[in-house]
Scaffold this active site. Structure first.
Site, mmCIF file in Angstrom:
data_model
loop_
_atom_site.group_PDB
_atom_site.id
_atom_site.type_symbol
_atom_site.label_atom_id
_atom_site.label_comp_id
_atom_site.label_asym_id
_atom_site.label_seq_id
_atom_site.Cartn_x
_atom_site.Cartn_y
_atom_site.Cartn_z
ATOM 1 N N ARG A 89 0.819 -1.211 0.000
ATOM 2 C CA ARG A 89 0.000 0.000 0.000
ATOM 3 C C ARG A 89 0.852 1.260 0.000
ATOM 4 N NH1 ARG A 89 -4.947 -2.241 2.418
ATOM 5 N NH2 ARG A 89 -6.533 -0.666 2.706
ATOM 6 N N ARG A 146 -10.053 7.078 4.091
ATOM 7 C CA ARG A 146 -9.398 5.912 3.463
ATOM 8 C C ARG A 146 -9.196 6.140 1.972
ATOM 9 N NH1 ARG A 146 -13.504 1.979 5.538
ATOM 10 N NH2 ARG A 146 -12.672 0.291 4.268
HETATM 11 P P1 ADP Z 1 -10.066 -1.756 2.681
HETATM 12 O O1 ADP Z 1 -9.494 -2.262 1.388
HETATM 13 O O2 ADP Z 1 -11.546 -1.826 2.726
HETATM 14 O O3 ADP Z 1 -9.532 -0.422 3.112
HETATM 15 P P2 ADP Z 1 -8.408 -3.579 4.252
HETATM 16 O O4 ADP Z 1 -9.051 -4.722 4.926
HETATM 17 O O5 ADP Z 1 -7.476 -3.851 3.136
HETATM 18 O O6 ADP Z 1 -9.653 -2.702 3.832
HETATM 19 O O7 ADP Z 1 -7.625 -2.669 5.302
HETATM 20 C C1 ADP Z 1 -8.224 -2.181 6.486
HETATM 21 C C2 ADP Z 1 -7.234 -1.297 7.243
HETATM 22 O O8 ADP Z 1 -6.101 -2.090 7.666
HETATM 23 C C3 ADP Z 1 -6.614 -0.146 6.451
HETATM 24 O O9 ADP Z 1 -7.438 0.995 6.422
HETATM 25 C C4 ADP Z 1 -5.295 0.072 7.225
HETATM 26 O O10 ADP Z 1 -5.511 0.772 8.426
HETATM 27 C C5 ADP Z 1 -4.883 -1.343 7.601
HETATM 28 N N1 ADP Z 1 -4.016 -1.941 6.555
HETATM 29 C C6 ADP Z 1 -4.319 -3.014 5.777
HETATM 30 N N2 ADP Z 1 -3.322 -3.298 4.927
HETATM 31 C C7 ADP Z 1 -2.361 -2.368 5.148
HETATM 32 C C8 ADP Z 1 -1.090 -2.105 4.574
HETATM 33 N N3 ADP Z 1 -0.590 -2.865 3.595
HETATM 34 N N4 ADP Z 1 -0.380 -1.043 5.041
HETATM 35 C C9 ADP Z 1 -0.848 -0.283 6.032
HETATM 36 N N5 ADP Z 1 -2.037 -0.463 6.612
HETATM 37 C C10 ADP Z 1 -2.798 -1.499 6.191
#
Ligand code: ADP
Length: 190
Positions: A89, A146
């Site tokens: 990300r 987000r």
């Molecule tokens: P969505 O795609 O609906 O935002 P995710 O389940 O992928 O949901 O992620 C939920 C939350 O988990 C993110 O908003 C972040 O806070 C955290 N998160 C997930 N993956 C990462 C990542 N690769 N780096 C940083 N934070 C992450």
């Protein structure tokens, strides 16, 4: 190994499409969001650390995410490949992933990037919030945050893979089956 990054904004349908991809290609699913939610429900230290970032819709610090993914990759044996969902990300995460995979001699083959307009994303996330129990799905300000975090911190990851000739863009509107067909067509060229 068939290592794929599934990319797209929150609400783009990564989780849904991952399930189809795993079934068809028998890949190992690494969803950082799911891993964090598991830590959260089990009350681990990592879960407690991640919670405050997740609840606000901010990114968990890179070193925490990278450590968790590194462990998961190294615990996996006999895999046909990995599908990374919600990771990398940030560009720093993408660079770290390359280092980890290079050590295993198995690079990323391609990035599948799902495109969906903001208006549709917000509708989908609000709808999911009614049943998901996720705090970050239930507050319009956190949803907007987000999407902004995605634009500012995560979109550059697409350039990172585009420069390597690995980017495959997919329209994320239509039925689940239609979108999966587009994805499978792209994967079959990797
Ligand atoms: P969505 O795609 O609906 O935002 P995710 O389940 O992928 O949901 O992620 C939920 C939350 O988990 C993110 O908003 C972040 O806070 C955290 N998160 C997930 N993956 C990462 C990542 N690769 N780096 C940083 N934070 C992450």
């Amino acid at each position: 190994m068939l290592n794929i990054v599934l990319f797209g904004p929150p609400g783009a349908g990564k989780g849904t499409q991952s399930e189809n991809i795993i079934q068809k290609y028998q890949l190992t699913h690494i969803s950082t969001g799911d891993l964090f939610r598991k830590h959260l429900s089990e009350g681990t230290e990592l879960g407690k650390l991640a919670q405050k970032y997740m609840n606000e819709g901010n990114l968990v610090p890179d070193d925490v995410v990278i450590g968790m993914v590194d462990d998961k990759i190294n615990q996996t044996t006999n895999s046909k490949g990995f599908i990374f969902d919600g990771f990398p990300r940030t560009v720093a995460q993408a660079e770290a992933l390359d280092v980890v995979l290079e050590k295993k001699g198995t690079p990323i083959k391609g990035m599948i990037a799902l495109f969906v307009e903001d208006e549709e994303l917000i509708k989908r996330i609000e709808h999911r919030g009614k049943t998901s129990g996720r705090a970050d799905d239930q507050d319009i300000e956190k949803i907007h945050n987000r999407i902004n975090v995605y634009k500012n911190e995560t979109l550059p990851v697409m350039d990172y893979y585009q420069k390597q000739g690995k980017l495959h863009e997919i329209r994320g509107l239509g039925t689940v089956e239609e979108i999966f067909e587009r994805i499978a067509t792209a994967i079959d060229t990797l």
